[in-house]
Design a protein around this motif. Structure first.
Motif, PDB file in Angstrom:
ATOM      1  N   THR A   4      29.727  21.116 -24.194  1.00 41.77           N
ATOM      2  CA  THR A   4      28.470  19.955 -23.101  1.00 41.77           C
ATOM      3  C   THR A   4      28.256  20.825 -22.091  1.00 41.77           C
ATOM      4  N   PRO A   5      27.150  20.214 -21.435  1.00 31.88           N
ATOM      5  CA  PRO A   5      26.471  20.899 -20.041  1.00 31.88           C
ATOM      6  C   PRO A   5      27.209  20.938 -18.702  1.00 31.88           C
ATOM      7  N   ALA A   6      28.208  20.184 -18.725  1.00 29.26           N
ATOM      8  CA  ALA A   6      29.729  19.703 -18.081  1.00 29.26           C
ATOM      9  C   ALA A   6      30.978  21.242 -18.512  1.00 29.26           C
ATOM     10  N   GLU A   7      31.405  21.289 -19.315  1.00 31.96           N
ATOM     11  CA  GLU A   7      31.918  22.361 -19.615  1.00 31.96           C
ATOM     12  C   GLU A   7      31.516  23.887 -19.316  1.00 31.96           C
ATOM     13  N   GLU A   8      30.078  23.707 -19.327  1.00 37.09           N
ATOM     14  CA  GLU A   8      29.221  25.180 -19.279  1.00 37.09           C
ATOM     15  C   GLU A   8      29.055  25.188 -18.033  1.00 37.09           C
ATOM     16  N   GLN A   9      29.277  23.626 -17.049  1.00 39.23           N
ATOM     17  CA  GLN A   9      29.506  24.155 -15.238  1.00 39.23           C
ATOM     18  C   GLN A   9      30.502  24.678 -14.874  1.00 39.23           C
ATOM     19  N   VAL A 119      34.285  17.620 -14.665  1.00 44.99           N
ATOM     20  CA  VAL A 119      34.059  18.055 -13.558  1.00 44.99           C
ATOM     21  C   VAL A 119      33.810  17.061 -12.150  1.00 44.99           C
ATOM     22  N   ASP A 120      33.536  16.033 -12.974  1.00 44.37           N
ATOM     23  CA  ASP A 120      33.155  15.086 -12.026  1.00 44.37           C
ATOM     24  C   ASP A 120      33.940  14.230 -11.818  1.00 44.37           C
ATOM     25  N   ALA A 121      35.751  14.543 -11.901  1.00 41.14           N
ATOM     26  CA  ALA A 121      36.413  13.934 -11.157  1.00 41.14           C
ATOM     27  C   ALA A 121      36.532  13.967  -9.975  1.00 41.14           C
ATOM     28  N   SER A 122      36.952  12.918  -9.064  1.00 38.55           N
ATOM     29  CA  SER A 122      37.464  12.814  -8.075  1.00 38.55           C
ATOM     30  C   SER A 122      38.384  12.975  -7.119  1.00 38.55           C
ATOM     31  N   HIS A 138      33.766  19.495  -9.282  1.00 41.87           N
ATOM     32  CA  HIS A 138      32.482  20.646  -9.272  1.00 41.87           C
ATOM     33  C   HIS A 138      32.181  21.553  -7.816  1.00 41.87           C
ATOM     34  N   ARG A 139      32.302  20.263  -6.585  1.00 36.06           N
ATOM     35  CA  ARG A 139      32.249  20.307  -5.529  1.00 36.06           C
ATOM     36  C   ARG A 139      33.181  22.026  -4.953  1.00 36.06           C
ATOM     37  N   ILE A 140      34.897  21.272  -5.366  1.00 33.54           N
ATOM     38  CA  ILE A 140      35.485  22.727  -4.789  1.00 33.54           C
ATOM     39  C   ILE A 140      35.250  23.802  -6.056  1.00 33.54           C
ATOM     40  N   LEU A 141      35.182  23.709  -7.076  1.00 33.06           N
ATOM     41  CA  LEU A 141      35.180  24.320  -7.439  1.00 33.06           C
ATOM     42  C   LEU A 141      34.309  25.698  -7.444  1.00 33.06           C
TER      43      LEU A 141
END
Length: 202
Positions: A4-9, A119-122, A138-141
């Protein structure tokens, strides 16, 4: 199996984070205990201290931020009254091996958090101002990749100051394939250009 796009990110960001991690440890290789620890700037920046600091960075951002504190955090990370900058240098009692092992444990903790969460976990960074403390994985990564690469750049310069060793990654130094004489001439050209530019300007 479709990625998925999220996994790729997540995979792309992990790739760049891992490259920076490995570069940091590579910068320690072949140096004496003194050289990995010696302060090379007026503020005390040193190679082993950068590694220790980054271990704390990962344990904090991928631990408490997402409700996943590490099981055995270093004492200085858990102590609110710890001395300023305690994470930026290693005491004589802290071996190089123990600091590197801590960093590797931090990698494992980070990787487990990244694998477990979308990836969008808060999350919430408790040491950030209230207006921007609420974050996503995502932001923290992105933040930690940027911070690790920043310190890898510092490590590049520190290592070159110590023994002239340069390069981006082991096996891929990303440097022009020139000999020592060429680099000496190159540096002289830059020095001359800098002096000429200074003479041309008030």
């Amino acid at each position: 199996m479709t990625i998925t796009p999220a996994e790729e990110q997540k995979a792309v960001l992990r790739h760049y984070l891992q490259g920076a991690r490995e570069a940091m440890l590579w910068k320690l290789e072949g140096l004496t205990e003194y050289d990995v620890r010696r302060p090379l700037t007026p503020t005390g920046t040193n190679l082993l201290g950068l590694v220790k600091h980054l271990a704390g960075v990962e344990l904090g951002y991928f631990g408490e931020t997402f409700g996943r504190p590490p099981q055995d955090p270093p004492s200085w990370l858990a102590d609110e009254d710890a001395a300023p900058n305690v994470d930026m240098w290693a005491s004589p009692e802290e071996s190089r091996e123990s600091v590197v092992a801590l960093y590797r444990r931090a990698w494992a903790h980070t990787d487990a958090t990244v694998a477990a969460l979308p990836v969008d976990a808060s999350g919430r960074v408790p040491w950030w101002p209230a207006g921007r403390a609420e974050v996503t994985l995502h932001r923290i990564l992105v933040h930690v990749v940027a911070e690790t690469q920043r310190h890898a750049g510092q490590a590049d310069i520190l290592r070159e100051q110590l023994d002239g060793a340069v390069g981006m990654l082991e096996g891929n130094d990303n440097m022009p394939p020139e000999d020592a004489a060429w680099w000496q001439d190159h540096r002289a050209r830059l020095e001359d250009a800098a002096r000429q530019a200074a003479d041309l300007r008030p």
